[in-house]
Design a protein around this motif. Structure first.
Motif, PDB file in Angstrom:
ATOM      1  N   ALA A 280      31.044   1.984  36.915  1.00  0.00           N
ATOM      2  CA  ALA A 280      30.515   1.502  35.636  1.00  0.00           C
ATOM      3  C   ALA A 280      30.733   2.539  34.528  1.00  0.00           C
ATOM      4  O   ALA A 280      31.079   2.179  33.399  1.00  0.00           O
ATOM      5  N   LEU A 281      30.544   3.803  34.851  1.00  0.00           N
ATOM      6  CA  LEU A 281      30.739   4.874  33.873  1.00  0.00           C
ATOM      7  C   LEU A 281      32.163   4.867  33.314  1.00  0.00           C
ATOM      8  O   LEU A 281      32.370   4.917  32.102  1.00  0.00           O
ATOM      9  N   PHE A 282      33.147   4.791  34.198  1.00  0.00           N
ATOM     10  CA  PHE A 282      34.527   4.877  33.741  1.00  0.00           C
ATOM     11  C   PHE A 282      35.002   3.579  33.082  1.00  0.00           C
ATOM     12  O   PHE A 282      35.819   3.611  32.163  1.00  0.00           O
ATOM     13  N   ARG A 283      34.469   2.453  33.500  1.00  0.00           N
ATOM     14  CA  ARG A 283      34.787   1.200  32.796  1.00  0.00           C
ATOM     15  C   ARG A 283      34.200   1.236  31.382  1.00  0.00           C
ATOM     16  O   ARG A 283      34.820   0.781  30.425  1.00  0.00           O
ATOM     17  N   LYS A 284      33.002   1.812  31.259  1.00  0.00           N
ATOM     18  CA  LYS A 284      32.386   1.963  29.938  1.00  0.00           C
ATOM     19  C   LYS A 284      33.206   2.909  29.072  1.00  0.00           C
ATOM     20  O   LYS A 284      33.390   2.667  27.867  1.00  0.00           O
ATOM     21  N   LEU A 285      33.708   3.981  29.648  1.00  0.00           N
ATOM     22  CA  LEU A 285      34.536   4.914  28.890  1.00  0.00           C
ATOM     23  C   LEU A 285      35.759   4.199  28.319  1.00  0.00           C
ATOM     24  O   LEU A 285      36.122   4.401  27.153  1.00  0.00           O
ATOM     25  N   ALA A 286      36.393   3.350  29.116  1.00  0.00           N
ATOM     26  CA  ALA A 286      37.549   2.581  28.629  1.00  0.00           C
ATOM     27  C   ALA A 286      37.130   1.692  27.454  1.00  0.00           C
ATOM     28  O   ALA A 286      37.847   1.612  26.446  1.00  0.00           O
ATOM     29  N   ARG A 287      35.971   1.060  27.561  1.00  0.00           N
ATOM     30  CA  ARG A 287      35.490   0.223  26.446  1.00  0.00           C
ATOM     31  C   ARG A 287      35.192   1.077  25.218  1.00  0.00           C
ATOM     32  O   ARG A 287      35.515   0.691  24.098  1.00  0.00           O
ATOM     33  N   ASP A 288      34.572   2.246  25.428  1.00  0.00           N
ATOM     34  CA  ASP A 288      34.256   3.141  24.302  1.00  0.00           C
ATOM     35  C   ASP A 288      35.504   3.492  23.507  1.00  0.00           C
ATOM     36  O   ASP A 288      35.458   3.622  22.284  1.00  0.00           O
ATOM     37  N   PHE A 289      36.612   3.682  24.213  1.00  0.00           N
ATOM     38  CA  PHE A 289      37.871   4.066  23.563  1.00  0.00           C
ATOM     39  C   PHE A 289      38.789   2.868  23.320  1.00  0.00           C
ATOM     40  O   PHE A 289      39.941   3.046  22.934  1.00  0.00           O
TER      41      PHE A 289
END
Length: 173
Positions: free
Chosen positions: A126-135
């Motif tokens: 979830a953390l890394f999927r969120k990072l992709a969304r953030d960027f």
């Protein structure tokens, strides 16, 4: 995103050798990460400090991101481990530490981030999927290491490839 409770004393910084033992203890206390030799964390503090982040709250290490520039792909940052103290989980600290990395001059030419995550580690996924969304970029997932490639009972590891990052979206200092 909420922030740690006492944000006035939270510091995100590069690690130093003096942090090695505390980082090792933090990783061990997570109960989910592979605990490597203390020597490994000392080497990360010594040789990869520009691509690692320590989160310190009231003079206590409460978070750590270990990462390095991929030796064969100079535009790729490999994130090896993200550790957050139980007292700080759910407050966005892991995201803050990852964003801190992208503000650094060392990471100004990074176009991709890679990391491996076991299938059972839903929080990291979830953390890394969120990072992709953030960027506002892609997150592609493939198999990296199969269970039978490990000499022990280690779970398989999935490779997350996030990017490309747009240069205009990255702040450097």
């Amino acid at each position: 995103m909420s922030v740690p409770t006492d944000v006035s004393t939270l510091t995100l910084r590069k690690p130093c050798l003096g942090d090695g033992a505390a980082i090792w203890s933090l990783v061990k206390e997570t109960g989910t990460l592979d605990v490597n030799a203390a020597y490994t964390y000392l080497m990360m503090c010594r040789n990869f400090k520009d691509t690692c982040v320590v989160a310190e709250l009231n003079n206590t290490v409460v978070g750590f991101v270990s990462a390095y520039l991929h030796p064969q792909k100079q535009d790729t940052l490999f994130v090896w481990q993200v550790a957050v103290s139980e007292s700080q989980r759910g407050q966005g600290l892991a995201t803050q530490m990852l964003h801190e990395l992208f503000k650094r001059r060392t990471c100004q030419n990074i176009r991709f981030l890679e990391t491996t995550i076991s299938p059972s580690n839903k929080a990291s996924q979830a953390l890394f999927r969120k990072l992709a969304r953030d960027f506002d970029t892609y997150c592609n997932v493939t198999t990296c290491f199969e269970t039978d490639q490990f000499p022990d009972d280690h779970e398989s590891e999935m490779l997350f490839i996030i990017g490309p990052f747009r240069k205009t979206g990255l702040k450097t200092n």
